[in-house]
Design an enzyme around this catalytic site. Structure first.
Site, PDB file in Angstrom:
ATOM      1  N   TYR A  89       0.847  -1.182   0.000  1.00  0.00           N
ATOM      2  CA  TYR A  89       0.000   0.000   0.000  1.00  0.00           C
ATOM      3  C   TYR A  89       0.885   1.236   0.000  1.00  0.00           C
ATOM      4  CZ  TYR A  89      -3.700   3.242   0.874  1.00  0.00           C
ATOM      5  OH  TYR A  89      -4.583   4.286   0.727  1.00  0.00           O
ATOM      6  N   GLN A 129     -11.006   0.392   1.335  1.00  0.00           N
ATOM      7  CA  GLN A 129     -11.539  -0.367   0.199  1.00  0.00           C
ATOM      8  C   GLN A 129     -10.412  -1.065  -0.568  1.00  0.00           C
ATOM      9  OE1 GLN A 129     -11.844   2.907   0.724  1.00  0.00           O
ATOM     10  NE2 GLN A 129     -11.398   4.119  -1.120  1.00  0.00           N
ATOM     11  N   SER A 172       4.216   9.081  12.959  1.00  0.00           N
ATOM     12  CA  SER A 172       5.672   8.953  12.969  1.00  0.00           C
ATOM     13  C   SER A 172       6.277   9.709  14.156  1.00  0.00           C
ATOM     14  CB  SER A 172       6.198   9.511  11.650  1.00  0.00           C
ATOM     15  OG  SER A 172       7.553   9.221  11.502  1.00  0.00           O
ATOM     16  N   GLN A 200      10.997  15.799  11.166  1.00  0.00           N
ATOM     17  CA  GLN A 200      10.049  14.800  11.654  1.00  0.00           C
ATOM     18  C   GLN A 200       8.625  15.339  11.681  1.00  0.00           C
ATOM     19  OE1 GLN A 200      10.503  11.671  12.119  1.00  0.00           O
ATOM     20  NE2 GLN A 200       8.351  11.449  12.632  1.00  0.00           N
ATOM     21  N   HIS A 210       5.652  15.970   8.671  1.00  0.00           N
ATOM     22  CA  HIS A 210       4.785  14.937   8.106  1.00  0.00           C
ATOM     23  C   HIS A 210       3.319  15.146   8.426  1.00  0.00           C
ATOM     24  CE1 HIS A 210       7.557  12.037   6.437  1.00  0.00           C
ATOM     25  NE2 HIS A 210       8.327  12.113   7.488  1.00  0.00           N
ATOM     26  N   GLU A 260      10.298   5.014  17.041  1.00  0.00           N
ATOM     27  CA  GLU A 260      10.437   4.563  15.656  1.00  0.00           C
ATOM     28  C   GLU A 260      11.835   4.943  15.135  1.00  0.00           C
ATOM     29  OE1 GLU A 260       7.995   6.860  13.056  1.00  0.00           O
ATOM     30  OE2 GLU A 260       8.164   5.454  11.371  1.00  0.00           O
ATOM     31  N   HIS A 261      12.161   6.235  15.219  1.00  0.00           N
ATOM     32  CA  HIS A 261      13.482   6.733  14.826  1.00  0.00           C
ATOM     33  C   HIS A 261      14.219   7.188  16.079  1.00  0.00           C
ATOM     34  CE1 HIS A 261      10.730   7.741  11.413  1.00  0.00           C
ATOM     35  NE2 HIS A 261      11.682   7.161  10.711  1.00  0.00           N
ATOM     36  N   ASP A 291      15.450   7.654   5.533  1.00  0.00           N
ATOM     37  CA  ASP A 291      14.126   7.728   4.900  1.00  0.00           C
ATOM     38  C   ASP A 291      14.212   7.420   3.415  1.00  0.00           C
ATOM     39  OD1 ASP A 291      12.932   8.491   7.236  1.00  0.00           O
ATOM     40  OD2 ASP A 291      12.851  10.631   6.753  1.00  0.00           O
ATOM     41  N   HIS A 294      -2.750 -41.077  18.705  1.00  0.00           N
ATOM     42  CA  HIS A 294      -1.377 -40.642  18.429  1.00  0.00           C
ATOM     43  C   HIS A 294      -0.406 -41.790  18.730  1.00  0.00           C
ATOM     44  CE1 HIS A 294      -2.982 -36.625  18.014  1.00  0.00           C
ATOM     45  NE2 HIS A 294      -1.787 -36.098  17.863  1.00  0.00           N
TER      46      HIS A 294
END
Lengths: 426, 426
Positions: free
Chosen positions: A126, A188, A233, A255, A258, A323-324, A357, A416
């Site tokens: 995506y 969707q 982020s 940062q 975004h 994250e970073h 990045d 078994h």
């Protein structure tokens, strides 16, 4: 102004606690979209595309054609294309190092045990779209899949109102081994990938998206696999008084441009650095285009946390599990072993986040919201699966049959035990 | 009688299509349980334990004590304990081969890139309980976590009506490195692990359970990581006329004794084998204890599919993507490369499924319901996470700054470009 907090304090604790992604109202809307697309197929998919993206997509223009990709190559800047190709090469090289061979190990009595590691057949990536263009997201999702050996790499990205897809996105797809591209976005698109609407279904869906995409991925999890659930982020910078305030400020701003929900946190024992960074932020922000958005994000989710030393800075960083994570200290490598939870660690003054990045090679799809405690960056393993191999020899079987039957019986499973016993008869 | 289908046919196609795990009504009940435990804590947790397991669990007997474990050692059979210890050793040895080192690679211009692979801090393993005892499930979940280096391995297992836990389960936990054991089961246990009710929260929850446990794992996914979503167990056997009908029949029966929803499918080009297997099933079933359950499961989910050759058998197997795949043919190894989707492949006449369920070393927590297309057996990676490392040298940074800024600008992110530019200034 970015707020300054001292550690330990109730305010710092609150900031370090991540909020969850759960949103019951949005989850309900997403469930409705998924259900409708699943039941009604492309009719529902195209109706949502009209409603949410404003674009007329039909069976005959749903897939991007080879001509459109060729046209895109004519529209992109040659310098950018060359940079994109060098980025591809770096990303490919790094991810190739993550490959592991299958193995089957023969033992002296003829028994063989092993683990096959093989690519998934078909994956969906995506890529956010609309007005913006994120060629780097294409590379970061598609190249690891390509390196893994995935045969079908399907890209979904929402079209602009006129139905078009940004040419840089298309060129990035062509350069990184994407095999099919469809004009669709949002929940969707996730439903279409998971249930095979307008195309064959995929085995796994990766890549970041907004809250609708994220909740849709959670809802189809199990029908397909997904990489992770991503939130806003974030960056955490550990710095001492050897760090350049201008660098820290620039990295904060990169940062928070975004998204108003993006977060930036400086953890430092130096009050002097804290003050200088605040001043630099004001100066640099004035020259940049997304001022208002950055100011709001910094006010809401920016903070400077004052700690007593770098040891405590590492502790605070681990609590946040960023994250970073940038380390701008006199001896950054000495802290690596102490930084246990982070998506990616950027070490030293010449490794600002944009290096990772776009370009250096490691993946930019990283765990957010504290999930670096358990999720990994997107990587080649994301696109592979394992199969165990068990080939017992007659000798091994006879030598261990009693043990296996004893264990089966203690679990009350006599069929078994029978599967063993029947092979002992002669 | 097990039904015989020919391939290709509409009946065979329908059988090979897996059903999804979704159950909206159960999902709603599970959501209520999770929400209540999250909000009301141990009061709600213990109330559900009373209601669903019939046991009185309180703060003071929630955790299993060292004395209880010691007592359990006094209650288990010495032969079984010895077998369990040999199983532990095999499982440990196999999973140790899955370990991979972290790496940081220095390049000639001083740049270093790398990938740290480190254990999760704290994991929860779910082990079904109640009347039955599943020591093998304890080993298969705990040992990979222990090999990975996880510090806290928390086990949740539902108590019997009298509050007790089966001694074999307790001994298995002690032998495989479990550090805490709590008397709880079902969706309420999953909620307690995910949100830290009555104990510290975990980072990941693994292990199979019933539909309530599975749906609860899906709902808390994102708050914690999970291994996979498991459904009913299944086996697919590929056999030719060299296979022993008695072995195939025994393996069918060992699979279906678990659960009326368990499935067993034979895929063979030999009509003769098909007939002989059916006869053997009737004969062997008469001697086993769970006859009624097995008969029902075989009627509902058993099938023999006749194919034209082994090539087509592999194709059918890949469509089904079985959890357990047995290959009982003249040259079983020659088919391995063609069998692309399976949790575990059992090769040859002396590798019946129980060999892997209990003993050989590979994990028995395997993807079901066709999810072997994208999930892997539980393994050491399940309990580890990666962190990327990026340390650009000044030289590399200067040489690539233009490329990085060009890519940032094409995404419209000028604060990203600024984070590069500010480092070029002098």
């Amino acid at each position: 102004m970015v707020k300054v907090l001292h550690y330990p304090s109730a305010e710092a604790d609150e900031l370090l606690q991540k909020k969850s992604n759960d949103d019951d109202q949005v989850a309900g809307q997403v469930a409705e979209v998924i259900d409708k697309v699943r039941r009604e197929g492309t009719a529902a998919l195209f109706a949502y595309t009209k409603r949410f993206d404003g674009a007329d997509v039909r069976e005959d223009n749903f897939a991007i054609s080879a001509e459109e990709i060729e046209r895109a190559y004519g529209e992109v800047d040659a310098t950018v294309l060359a940079a994109l190709r060098r980025a591809c090469e770096n990303i490919r090289k790094f991810h190739e190092k993550q490959m592991r061979p299958s193995w089957i190990e023969p033992e002296s009595d003829g028994t063989m045990l092993g683990q096959l590691i093989r690519p998934l057949d078909r994956v969906g990536i995506y890529v956010p779209g609309g007005l913006a263009s994120y060629p780097s997201s294409v590379l970061m999702n598609a190249i690891p899949a390509q390196v893994a050996g995935v045969k079908s790499i399907v890209m979904a990205t929402p079209p602009g109102k006129d139905g078009s897809i940004n040419p840089y996105t298309l060129v990035a797809a062509a350069e990184s081994g994407v095999t099919e591209i469809y004009r669709m976005g949002g929940a969707q698109a996730v439903a279409a990938l998971a249930f095979g609407i307008g195309m064959e279904k995929v085995d796994k869906i990766t890549g970041p998206g907004n809250i609708y995409v994220t909740l849709a991925k959670k809802q189809v999890y199990g029908t397909v696999d997904i990489d992770m659930l991503a939130g806003p982020s974030e960056i955490l910078v550990i710095a001492d008084d050897t760090a350049s305030p201008a660098y820290v400020a620039a990295d904060f701003l990169s940062q928070v441009e975004h998204d108003v929900r993006a977060a930036a946190i400086l953890v430092t024992p130096s009050l002097e650095l804290a003050t200088a960074v605040q001043k630099e932020i004001e100066t640099q922000m004035a020259t940049l285009s997304r001022k208002d958005l950055m100011a709001q994000a910094l006010r809401d989710n920016g903070a400077i946390i004052i700690v007593k030393d770098l040891e405590e800075a590492c502790h605070v960083s681990n609590l946040y599990a960023p994250e970073h994570l940038e380390v701008l200290t006199a001896e950054p490598f000495s802290l690596l072993g102490k930084l246990t939870h982070a998506g990616a660690i950027f070490v030293g003054p010449y490794s600002p986040e944009p290096v990772g990045d776009y370009y250096a090679g490691p993946n930019h799809v990283l765990p957010t919201g504290g999930t670096a405690r358990f999720y990994s960056p997107l990587n080649v393993d994301t696109f592979m699966k394992k199969t165990s191999v068990i080939a017992y020899s007659r000798e091994r079987f006879y030598n261990t049959a009693e043990d296996i039957m004893a264990l089966a019986k203690v679990e009350g499973l006599d069929a078994h035990a029978n599967a063993i016993a029947v092979r002992l008869k002669k």
